[in-house]
Scaffold this active site. Structure first.
Site, short mmCIF file in Angstrom:
data_model
loop_
_atom_site.label_atom_id
_atom_site.label_comp_id
_atom_site.label_asym_id
_atom_site.label_seq_id
_atom_site.Cartn_x
_atom_site.Cartn_y
_atom_site.Cartn_z
N LYS A 186 5.11 0.27 10.29
CA LYS A 186 6.11 -0.64 9.75
C LYS A 186 7.46 -0.49 10.46
O LYS A 186 7.68 0.46 11.20
CB LYS A 186 6.27 -0.39 8.25
CG LYS A 186 5.00 -0.66 7.43
CD LYS A 186 4.51 -2.10 7.59
CE LYS A 186 3.61 -2.59 6.47
NZ LYS A 186 2.24 -2.03 6.46
C1 PLP Z 1 1.44 -2.22 4.97
C2 PLP Z 1 1.37 -3.16 3.86
C3 PLP Z 1 1.12 -2.76 2.54
C4 PLP Z 1 0.69 -1.38 2.16
O1 PLP Z 1 1.44 -0.36 2.64
P1 PLP Z 1 0.84 1.10 2.87
O2 PLP Z 1 2.10 1.92 2.97
O3 PLP Z 1 0.08 1.08 4.16
O4 PLP Z 1 0.02 1.46 1.69
C5 PLP Z 1 1.16 -3.70 1.55
N1 PLP Z 1 1.44 -4.99 1.81
C6 PLP Z 1 1.67 -5.41 3.06
C7 PLP Z 1 2.00 -6.85 3.29
C8 PLP Z 1 1.62 -4.52 4.13
O5 PLP Z 1 1.80 -4.97 5.37
#
Ligand code: PLP
Length: 397
Positions: A186
């Site tokens: 992210k």
């Molecule tokens: C990455 C992501 C998540 C979940 O996040 P994690 O930290 O990997 O559990 C949820 N929603 C979206 C849109 C994402 O891109």
């Protein structure tokens, strides 16, 4: 994105602070911790940057969604409206609480279509959960109006759009609750982590307790604390929070880089009239972590995606065929394939997605290609990429 491209001194210094005191837990151990409260500091930084009253850190973005839903009292049989184009975490968090995921079409924003949302509302609907995919947002104004009209909760999944804004408000802060992920890929990362933001005092208190076994966090003796309701462990560690703290301070620096790269690529593509762009709702500003384009047809999109790959333009996604981000490949959800028994409410209420008509979503996603914007590219690399993209797409038209 992703933030890991720019790890450096700042991240190391914050982590070293934690290792020096040896207190890896965010709660307690006041005497030992040498005044290091990385999770608390990161929560403060988040409330400031996101212009909200409260932030609760948790162990992942999926945990953030689960805790956010739980904090608003969502449970067995409650229906949560979510888009056909998202990450599997959306329905995982809903199902974790025994609630029912109700899939709804996306429009040319590639997020929830407000009209389709309104059509999906039943007497059991409790939450509308737009997902701001690939750096841009849903039509939040329209969704908020629907929420007001039907007395529903608006929960923004801003995991992929941190730093974007809508009507001048940071994404995640417009709804009743907002969620972020700090997983490794992210824009802001701490390895694994997430956050729930809100202006609602009760939701925050619930999120604080629920994410730590129901601890009420009153007093200085953890063992003597009360448990006003059932909770779970979705805590973040101080080590992760320390990395996040260094990263959040760099968010605006990352956004400037992403916008510049995005603009260069988009300007270059503008000479191809067949290429159009996902709609950004009026009043919205993307976080520019992806450049997302439409080709005139599904066939052309498939050819363009292939041509981009051949030309060495990496990190471009054709989500329509993706195993994790589009409903067509979610057979485990559709068939409710689970290790254990599924709650009756889910079995009885969940629509049969094998028979559902999401042709509107297919119309948009079939034509969509989304290219990741990396932080570490040099100007020369960006220019080179722009040229390759233009040539690759022209070659198939
Ligand atoms: C990455 C992501 C998540 C979940 O996040 P994690 O930290 O990997 O559990 C949820 N929603 C979206 C849109 C994402 O891109």
């Amino acid at each position: 994105m992703p933030g890991f491209e720019f790890f450096g001194e700042k991240e190391r210094a914050e982590v070293q602070d934690v290792l020096d005191s040896g207190v890896l837990m965010r709660y307690g151990f006041d005497g030992m911790r040498n005044n290091h409260w990385k999770a608390l500091e990161l929560e403060e930084a988040l409330t400031k940057r996101m212009e909200v009253n409260y932030a609760q850190l948790v162990s992942s973005g999926t945990a953030a969604l689960t805790v956010a839903l739980a904090s608003a009292g969502i449970g067995a049989g409650d229906e949560v409206i979510m888009p056909t184009f998202t990450f599997v975490a959306s329905f995982e968090s809903i199902l974790a609480l025994g609630a029912v995921p109700v899939l709804v079409d996306v429009d040319n924003t590639l997020t929830l279509d407000p009209e389709a949302v309104e059509n999906a509302i039943t007497s059991k609907t409790k939450v509308i959960m737009p997902v701001h995919m690939c750096g841009s947002m849903a039509n939040l104004k329209a969704l908020k109006e629907i929420c007001s009209k039907h007395k529903l909760i608006l929960l923004e999944d801003a995991c992929q759009a941190i730093g974007g804004s809508y009507e001048g408000k940071p994404l995640g802060s417009y709804g009743d609750l907002g969620c972020f992920s700090f997983d490794y890929v992210k824009t802001i990362t701490c390895g694994e982590g997430g956050a729930v933001i809100t202006n609602n005092k009760t939701y925050h208190k619930n999120a604080d307790h629920y994410s730590d076994h129901g601890h009420d966090h009153i007093g200085k003796d953890r063992g003597a604390e009360n448990h006003p309701f059932l909770g779970y462990n979705y805590r973040i560690s101080e080590l992760h929070a320390a990395v996040g703290l260094a990263q959040i301070k760099r968010l605006d620096e990352f956004l400037v880089i992403q916008k510049k790269t995005y603009t260069t690529l988009r300007n270059a593509l503008s000479i191809i009239p067949e290429v159009t762009y996902r709609a950004v709702p009026e009043g919205g500003e993307e976080n520019y972590s992806f450049l997302t384009i439409f080709l005139p047809t599904e066939d052309l999109a498939r050819s363009a995606h292939k041509a981009l790959g051949k030309a060495g333009v990496d990190a471009c996604f054709y989500w329509y065929d993706n195993n994790w981000h589009y409903y067509k490949k979610w057979s485990h959800l559709t068939n409710l394939t689970s290790l254990g028994k599924i709650p009756n409410e889910v079995k009885e209420q969940m629509p049969d997605y094998n028979k559902a008509d999401f042709s509107k979503s297919d119309h948009w996603l079939g034509r969509t290609i989304s290219c990741l914007i990396k932080l570490s590219w040099t100007d020369e690399e960006v220019q080179n990429r722009a040229d390759k993209m233009v040539n690759a797409i022209k070659s198939i038209l």
